[in-house]
Design a protein around this motif. Structure first.
Motif, PDB file in Angstrom:
ATOM      1  N   ALA A  55       0.831  -1.207   0.000  1.00 43.50           N
ATOM      2  CA  ALA A  55       0.000   0.000   0.000  1.00 43.50           C
ATOM      3  C   ALA A  55       0.866   1.258   0.000  1.00 43.50           C
ATOM      4  O   ALA A  55       0.547   2.247  -0.673  1.00 43.50           O
ATOM      5  CB  ALA A  55      -0.932  -0.010   1.213  1.00 43.50           C
ATOM      6  N   LEU A  56       1.964   1.235   0.736  1.00 39.08           N
ATOM      7  CA  LEU A  56       2.870   2.382   0.764  1.00 39.08           C
ATOM      8  C   LEU A  56       3.487   2.634  -0.611  1.00 39.08           C
ATOM      9  O   LEU A  56       3.576   3.777  -1.069  1.00 39.08           O
ATOM     10  CB  LEU A  56       3.981   2.155   1.790  1.00 39.08           C
ATOM     11  N   VAL A  57       3.893   1.553  -1.253  1.00 40.28           N
ATOM     12  CA  VAL A  57       4.576   1.683  -2.541  1.00 40.28           C
ATOM     13  C   VAL A  57       3.670   2.311  -3.594  1.00 40.28           C
ATOM     14  O   VAL A  57       4.130   3.072  -4.452  1.00 40.28           O
ATOM     15  CB  VAL A  57       5.093   0.302  -3.010  1.00 40.28           C
ATOM     16  N   THR A  58       2.382   2.033  -3.527  1.00 39.60           N
ATOM     17  CA  THR A  58       1.465   2.593  -4.523  1.00 39.60           C
ATOM     18  C   THR A  58       1.379   4.113  -4.435  1.00 39.60           C
ATOM     19  O   THR A  58       0.913   4.760  -5.377  1.00 39.60           O
ATOM     20  CB  THR A  58       0.043   2.012  -4.360  1.00 39.60           C
ATOM     21  N   GLY A  63       9.068   3.259  -9.868  1.00 42.78           N
ATOM     22  CA  GLY A  63      10.505   3.004  -9.881  1.00 42.78           C
ATOM     23  C   GLY A  63      11.280   3.529  -8.688  1.00 42.78           C
ATOM     24  O   GLY A  63      12.490   3.288  -8.586  1.00 42.78           O
ATOM     25  N   ILE A  64      10.607   4.242  -7.775  1.00 44.06           N
ATOM     26  CA  ILE A  64      11.310   4.799  -6.618  1.00 44.06           C
ATOM     27  C   ILE A  64      11.681   3.708  -5.609  1.00 44.06           C
ATOM     28  O   ILE A  64      12.800   3.646  -5.122  1.00 44.06           O
ATOM     29  CB  ILE A  64      10.454   5.889  -5.935  1.00 44.06           C
ATOM     30  N   ALA A  65      10.725   2.846  -5.287  1.00 47.59           N
ATOM     31  CA  ALA A  65      10.958   1.797  -4.286  1.00 47.59           C
ATOM     32  C   ALA A  65      11.738   0.642  -4.905  1.00 47.59           C
ATOM     33  O   ALA A  65      11.368   0.107  -5.949  1.00 47.59           O
ATOM     34  CB  ALA A  65       9.633   1.299  -3.732  1.00 47.59           C
ATOM     35  N   GLN A  66      12.828   0.265  -4.251  1.00 48.22           N
ATOM     36  CA  GLN A  66      13.630  -0.885  -4.669  1.00 48.22           C
ATOM     37  C   GLN A  66      13.836  -1.777  -3.454  1.00 48.22           C
ATOM     38  O   GLN A  66      14.230  -1.307  -2.380  1.00 48.22           O
ATOM     39  CB  GLN A  66      14.979  -0.438  -5.227  1.00 48.22           C
ATOM     40  N   PHE A  67      13.605  -3.064  -3.636  1.00 42.32           N
ATOM     41  CA  PHE A  67      13.705  -4.002  -2.522  1.00 42.32           C
ATOM     42  C   PHE A  67      14.942  -4.895  -2.681  1.00 42.32           C
ATOM     43  O   PHE A  67      15.598  -4.907  -3.711  1.00 42.32           O
ATOM     44  CB  PHE A  67      12.433  -4.845  -2.439  1.00 42.32           C
ATOM     45  N   GLY A  68      15.245  -5.647  -1.634  1.00 48.80           N
ATOM     46  CA  GLY A  68      16.395  -6.541  -1.672  1.00 48.80           C
ATOM     47  C   GLY A  68      17.724  -5.829  -1.522  1.00 48.80           C
ATOM     48  O   GLY A  68      18.760  -6.350  -1.943  1.00 48.80           O
ATOM     49  N   LYS A  69      17.712  -4.646  -0.930  1.00 53.26           N
ATOM     50  CA  LYS A  69      18.932  -3.871  -0.732  1.00 53.26           C
ATOM     51  C   LYS A  69      19.297  -3.856   0.750  1.00 53.26           C
ATOM     52  O   LYS A  69      18.435  -3.719   1.615  1.00 53.26           O
ATOM     53  CB  LYS A  69      18.741  -2.426  -1.210  1.00 53.26           C
ATOM     54  N   ARG A  70      20.598  -3.983   1.031  1.00 54.07           N
ATOM     55  CA  ARG A  70      21.077  -3.872   2.410  1.00 54.07           C
ATOM     56  C   ARG A  70      22.293  -2.959   2.431  1.00 54.07           C
ATOM     57  O   ARG A  70      23.331  -3.264   1.841  1.00 54.07           O
ATOM     58  CB  ARG A  70      21.446  -5.246   2.987  1.00 54.07           C
ATOM     59  N   ALA A  71      22.155  -1.808   3.097  1.00 55.01           N
ATOM     60  CA  ALA A  71      23.262  -0.862   3.196  1.00 55.01           C
ATOM     61  C   ALA A  71      24.365  -1.445   4.069  1.00 55.01           C
ATOM     62  O   ALA A  71      24.087  -2.061   5.106  1.00 55.01           O
ATOM     63  CB  ALA A  71      22.775   0.459   3.776  1.00 55.01           C
ATOM     64  N   THR A  72      25.605  -1.254   3.646  1.00 53.80           N
ATOM     65  CA  THR A  72      26.745  -1.764   4.414  1.00 53.80           C
ATOM     66  C   THR A  72      27.683  -0.649   4.876  1.00 53.80           C
ATOM     67  O   THR A  72      28.389  -0.807   5.865  1.00 53.80           O
ATOM     68  CB  THR A  72      27.567  -2.760   3.578  1.00 53.80           C
ATOM     69  N   GLN A  73      27.680   0.488   4.158  1.00 48.23           N
ATOM     70  CA  GLN A  73      28.621   1.562   4.498  1.00 48.23           C
ATOM     71  C   GLN A  73      28.112   2.879   3.928  1.00 48.23           C
ATOM     72  O   GLN A  73      27.401   2.899   2.910  1.00 48.23           O
ATOM     73  CB  GLN A  73      30.011   1.252   3.929  1.00 48.23           C
ATOM     74  N   PHE A  85      26.006  -0.808  -0.953  1.00 45.07           N
ATOM     75  CA  PHE A  85      25.093  -1.899  -0.634  1.00 45.07           C
ATOM     76  C   PHE A  85      25.804  -3.249  -0.738  1.00 45.07           C
ATOM     77  O   PHE A  85      26.821  -3.386  -1.409  1.00 45.07           O
ATOM     78  CB  PHE A  85      23.890  -1.873  -1.573  1.00 45.07           C
ATOM     79  N   ALA A  86      25.207  -4.248  -0.065  1.00 46.92           N
ATOM     80  CA  ALA A  86      25.804  -5.576  -0.011  1.00 46.92           C
ATOM     81  C   ALA A  86      25.901  -6.227  -1.383  1.00 46.92           C
ATOM     82  O   ALA A  86      26.764  -7.085  -1.607  1.00 46.92           O
ATOM     83  CB  ALA A  86      24.997  -6.469   0.936  1.00 46.92           C
ATOM     84  N   ASP A  87      25.058  -5.831  -2.331  1.00 44.07           N
ATOM     85  CA  ASP A  87      25.099  -6.432  -3.668  1.00 44.07           C
ATOM     86  C   ASP A  87      26.117  -5.765  -4.591  1.00 44.07           C
ATOM     87  O   ASP A  87      26.165  -6.054  -5.785  1.00 44.07           O
ATOM     88  CB  ASP A  87      23.702  -6.402  -4.311  1.00 44.07           C
ATOM     89  N   GLY A  88      26.928  -4.861  -4.040  1.00 45.07           N
ATOM     90  CA  GLY A  88      27.965  -4.206  -4.823  1.00 45.07           C
ATOM     91  C   GLY A  88      27.556  -2.906  -5.483  1.00 45.07           C
ATOM     92  O   GLY A  88      28.383  -2.217  -6.074  1.00 45.07           O
ATOM     93  N   THR A  89      26.271  -2.551  -5.383  1.00 45.91           N
ATOM     94  CA  THR A  89      25.800  -1.306  -5.982  1.00 45.91           C
ATOM     95  C   THR A  89      25.987  -0.153  -4.999  1.00 45.91           C
ATOM     96  O   THR A  89      26.321  -0.347  -3.831  1.00 45.91           O
ATOM     97  CB  THR A  89      24.325  -1.408  -6.394  1.00 45.91           C
ATOM     98  N   GLU A  90      25.760   1.054  -5.489  1.00 46.38           N
ATOM     99  CA  GLU A  90      25.863   2.227  -4.644  1.00 46.38           C
ATOM    100  C   GLU A  90      24.810   3.244  -5.059  1.00 46.38           C
ATOM    101  O   GLU A  90      24.198   3.142  -6.126  1.00 46.38           O
ATOM    102  CB  GLU A  90      27.245   2.859  -4.735  1.00 46.38           C
ATOM    103  N   CYS A  91      24.593   4.214  -4.179  1.00 52.31           N
ATOM    104  CA  CYS A  91      23.666   5.298  -4.454  1.00 52.31           C
ATOM    105  C   CYS A  91      24.275   6.585  -3.918  1.00 52.31           C
ATOM    106  O   CYS A  91      24.886   6.591  -2.849  1.00 52.31           O
ATOM    107  CB  CYS A  91      22.317   5.025  -3.792  1.00 52.31           C
TER     108      CYS A  91
END
Length: 276
Positions: A55-58, A63-73, A85-91
């Motif tokens: 309900a929140l995502v709607t 494209g704003i909400a992305q799941f499966g992300k875990r911040a590491t640093q 992020f743990a998957d090697g990506t960054e923002c």
């Protein structure tokens, strides 16, 4: 926040004529009635976490909400914040709101930036056995034991020494959510082994042994949960600060609390509201 209508579409409420009842309170030893807490116009309103997130995502742009992300640093330089992020990506962003939970990877960045020592979650001494029971199955079990089916229809709170069991309906009353809390008071400052998971599978026998001596209604309820999980409940001591530079903490990352009355989720929403 503009979420009221979306919430009502996915939320559960106690059915009529008990729509104002938040919980009925009963002795765990024999299910005898102690009293009820009423919340006129609200009653016991609950929602499945996944349904609420949907309900929140709607209400967000596509494209704003992305799941499966875990911040590491997190790193700050000038007017920019970099999150890894743990998957090697960054923002990269100009402001970071850290709502990454009780095991927050961003909390230490904020505290160290203030010259403070890291804060880790602390074990409360309480564990909670959890399970979901099909309401029709529970009715059959209660009928077989001669237990009033009213206990299925209305949210219940069974009380015992160092323990309590709560029930309330979800998914339009088709499922009964059960949480059975048990506390160990043998240590003034209880600790949880560092290498032990906070959530694990448990046997029904382990759960029933934890509630040995409780009455027929409580036992019949727990016997309907063949494979419970057990949760070690942690909270967080009050932090001396929540902001460092362009990073701010909210929700459980800032003030994790025990899961009674749904307070943690409510406080997280209040944080977001007042910050906005």
């Amino acid at each position: 926040m503009g979420l009221g209508e979306a919430y009502l579409q996915v939320a559960d409420r106690t059915s009529e004529p008990w729509e104002d009842v938040w919980f009925e309170w009963r002795r765990g030893s024999d299910a005898s009635y102690l009293g009820a807490t009423n919340a006129p116009g609200v009653g016991q309103s609950s929602v499945h976490r996944a349904d609420f997130i949907d309900a929140l995502v709607t209400h967000l742009p596509e494209g704003i909400a992305q799941f499966g992300k875990r911040a590491t640093q997190v790193k700050q330089q000038g007017d920019e914040v970099q999150v890894l992020f743990a998957d090697g990506t960054e923002c990269r962003c100009d402001l970071l709101i850290g709502a990454d939970g009780i095991k927050s990877a961003l909390r230490s960045h904020v505290l160290e930036g203030q010259g403070l020592a890291p804060q880790v979650p602390r074990f409360s001494g309480t564990c909670a056995y959890r399970g979901m029971v099909d309401s029709l199955h529970l009715r059959e079990a209660y009928r077989a034991h001669g237990i009033d089916e009213h206990l299925v229809d209305v949210p219940q709170m069974y009380l015992g020494l160092d323990g309590h069991i709560l029930t309330f309906p979800v998914r339009n009353g088709g499922i009964i959510n059960v949480v059975a809390f048990i506390s160990d008071r043998s240590e003034p400052k209880p600790t949880w082994p560092a290498d032990a998971p906070w959530v694990r599978e448990a046997s029904q026998r382990e759960m029933l042994d934890a509630f040995a001596g409780w009455g027929g209604a409580a036992r019949a309820l727990l016997e309907c949960i063949p494979a419970p999980t057990v949760w070690a409940l942690h909270d967080l001591a009050e932090l001396p600060g929540y902001v460092h530079g362009r990073v701010v903490l909210i929700g459980d990352a800032a003030h994790a609390m025990l899961p009674h009355q749904g307070t943690g989720a409510a406080q997280g929403l209040e944080d977001a509201y007042f910050l906005a």
